[in-house]
Write a protein that holds these residues in place. Structure first.
Motif, mmCIF file in Angstrom:
data_model
loop_
_atom_site.group_PDB
_atom_site.id
_atom_site.type_symbol
_atom_site.label_atom_id
_atom_site.label_comp_id
_atom_site.label_asym_id
_atom_site.label_seq_id
_atom_site.Cartn_x
_atom_site.Cartn_y
_atom_site.Cartn_z
ATOM 1 N N MET A 1 0.847 -1.170 0.000
ATOM 2 C CA MET A 1 0.000 0.000 0.000
ATOM 3 C C MET A 1 0.892 1.234 0.000
ATOM 4 O O MET A 1 1.826 1.348 0.780
ATOM 5 C CB MET A 1 -0.889 -0.046 1.240
ATOM 6 N N LYS A 2 0.567 2.157 -0.890
ATOM 7 C CA LYS A 2 1.375 3.363 -1.045
ATOM 8 C C LYS A 2 0.940 4.432 -0.050
ATOM 9 O O LYS A 2 -0.188 4.450 0.410
ATOM 10 C CB LYS A 2 1.240 3.901 -2.458
ATOM 11 N N VAL A 3 1.865 5.331 0.247
ATOM 12 C CA VAL A 3 1.603 6.420 1.184
ATOM 13 C C VAL A 3 0.479 7.307 0.660
ATOM 14 O O VAL A 3 -0.382 7.749 1.424
ATOM 15 C CB VAL A 3 2.883 7.251 1.434
ATOM 16 N N SER A 4 0.449 7.545 -0.633
ATOM 17 C CA SER A 4 -0.600 8.398 -1.208
ATOM 18 C C SER A 4 -1.982 7.774 -0.994
ATOM 19 O O SER A 4 -2.960 8.495 -0.749
ATOM 20 C CB SER A 4 -0.347 8.623 -2.693
ATOM 21 N N GLU A 5 -2.077 6.456 -1.089
ATOM 22 C CA GLU A 5 -3.349 5.770 -0.845
ATOM 23 C C GLU A 5 -3.765 5.902 0.616
ATOM 24 O O GLU A 5 -4.939 6.091 0.913
ATOM 25 C CB GLU A 5 -3.231 4.287 -1.206
ATOM 26 N N ILE A 56 1.491 7.662 9.325
ATOM 27 C CA ILE A 56 0.470 8.616 8.890
ATOM 28 C C ILE A 56 -0.449 8.975 10.056
ATOM 29 O O ILE A 56 -0.805 10.147 10.242
ATOM 30 C CB ILE A 56 -0.340 8.059 7.709
ATOM 31 N N LEU A 57 -0.820 7.982 10.873
ATOM 32 C CA LEU A 57 -1.651 8.272 12.043
ATOM 33 C C LEU A 57 -0.941 9.229 12.994
ATOM 34 O O LEU A 57 -1.548 10.167 13.515
ATOM 35 C CB LEU A 57 -2.007 6.981 12.785
ATOM 36 N N ARG A 58 0.335 9.009 13.209
ATOM 37 C CA ARG A 58 1.110 9.868 14.114
ATOM 38 C C ARG A 58 1.222 11.283 13.546
ATOM 39 O O ARG A 58 1.104 12.262 14.294
ATOM 40 C CB ARG A 58 2.494 9.259 14.338
#
Length: 67
Positions: A1-5, A56-58
């Motif tokens: 899974m990509k960061v953009s997704e 991403i959550l952090r």
């Protein structure tokens, strides 16, 4: 899974996906302990996905604290 997704997802979706990925990692580790996986790189990919989700959550948590 990509960061953009991941960035397109809502925070609650990320938390749900994180739980799914953690369960998947446990399952992969158990299967690998019993009999070797065809593609042991799946373990590495799953761990990387978990790390991305946590990152991403952090980031979102820190951005909300700054506001």
């Amino acid at each position: 899974m990509k960061v953009s997704e991941i960035k397109e997802m809502a925070s609650n979706e990320i938390v749900e996906r994180l739980q799914i990925e953690k369960e998947n990692l446990v399952r992969l580790r158990l299967n690998h302990a019993v009999s070797p996986l065809e593609n042991p790189n799946k373990l590495k990919e799953t761990k990387a996905t978990i790390a991305r989700l946590n990152t991403i959550l952090r980031e979102r948590e820190l951005n909300e604290n700054q506001k």
